[in-house]
Write a protein that holds these residues in place. Sequence first.
Motif, PDB file in Angstrom:
ATOM      1  N   THR A 179      -1.579  21.801  25.756  1.00 18.29           N
ATOM      2  CA  THR A 179      -1.431  20.741  24.776  1.00 18.29           C
ATOM      3  C   THR A 179      -2.175  19.519  25.295  1.00 18.29           C
ATOM      4  OG1 THR A 179       0.768  21.535  24.168  1.00 18.29           O
ATOM      5  CG2 THR A 179       0.178  19.303  23.474  1.00 18.29           C
ATOM      6  N   ASN A 229      -3.808  23.159  20.866  1.00 15.37           N
ATOM      7  CA  ASN A 229      -2.839  22.195  20.377  1.00 15.37           C
ATOM      8  C   ASN A 229      -3.373  20.810  20.717  1.00 15.37           C
ATOM      9  OD1 ASN A 229      -0.624  20.871  19.434  1.00 15.37           O
ATOM     10  ND2 ASN A 229       0.825  21.742  20.896  1.00 15.37           N
ATOM     11  N   PRO A 289      -1.243  15.759  15.006  1.00 16.65           N
ATOM     12  CA  PRO A 289      -2.272  16.796  15.095  1.00 16.65           C
ATOM     13  C   PRO A 289      -3.576  16.329  14.461  1.00 16.65           C
ATOM     14  CG  PRO A 289      -0.196  17.700  14.303  1.00 16.65           C
ATOM     15  CD  PRO A 289      -0.041  16.222  14.283  1.00 16.65           C
TER      16      PRO A 289
END
Length: 297
Positions: A179, A229, A289
Amino acid sequence: MKSKTHIRGETRSSLLDTIFLSEKRKKLLLLLKEEGPKRGEEIKEVFDFPWKSITPQIKKLIDWGLVLEEGEMYILSDMGAVIAEKVQALLNTLSIYEENLDFWYDHDLSSIPPHLRARVGELGHVNILERDLSNILLIPEEITKNLVGSKRIMSFVSVFHPSSPFLYFEFLEKGIESTAIVTKPILDILQTECTSDLPFINTNNSIFNKALIEYKQEIKYILNSKASNFLVYQGDLKPMSMIVTDRIFLLSLLDKKGKLTTKFLISSEPAALMWGEELFMYYKEMSKPVTESLSSL
């Protein structure tokens, strides 16, 4: 023996003196906190002092209600347990600042939220590494080895490093749970890198040109991959950079003038990894995101 009424009538500094002006009393509190109830003989063995020099210190703690004597056992009272916990936290905080005073003094700590700054002692022992100015783009082997060997990687990036896309692409290929949070300026750089028709460097070297094309493709893959991610930071705090994995924690802070420095903190202690993950999650809550906005790449 002092009455509890008399003790409560004394100034607060007397309780502080009771704990901090005697190394034996302080160590005894922490011993009972860490290891639980102890017999007199066990305490004597740990301290390696004559018992007659220890008993007055135990008596002082009993007078203040911090320690209770139950049969042959000495245990912390409820109040003593709370105070011992706070004493340990204070000592840990003092220790981490004292060990690396220049680092903490020279850097801006505002990017660390107050609740984590108050618990900085949880980091335990840390090392301060300094990047080599003669090869500032080289990532130390100690770091890359730990990153590639990790099962999951969380990073917050506010400074663009040319090798970052290569590393992240390698993480994805190896199936490492990754991430990444980037600031808006870094996202803009990445988008420009993979969409610009202009060459990074004018050269007739076909091998180099092929590498540049692959570099663009890797950035584009990272930004669009469902396995990736990728988040963009939306907060107002001054940016910094960090990496936390199941093996290592790194933290880079700006100096007090808002400039990047060559020093960063590194630790592999379990408590530091937990502290670092909590810091990352704090920033993740202020990020969103970027996949949808990059769908046209």
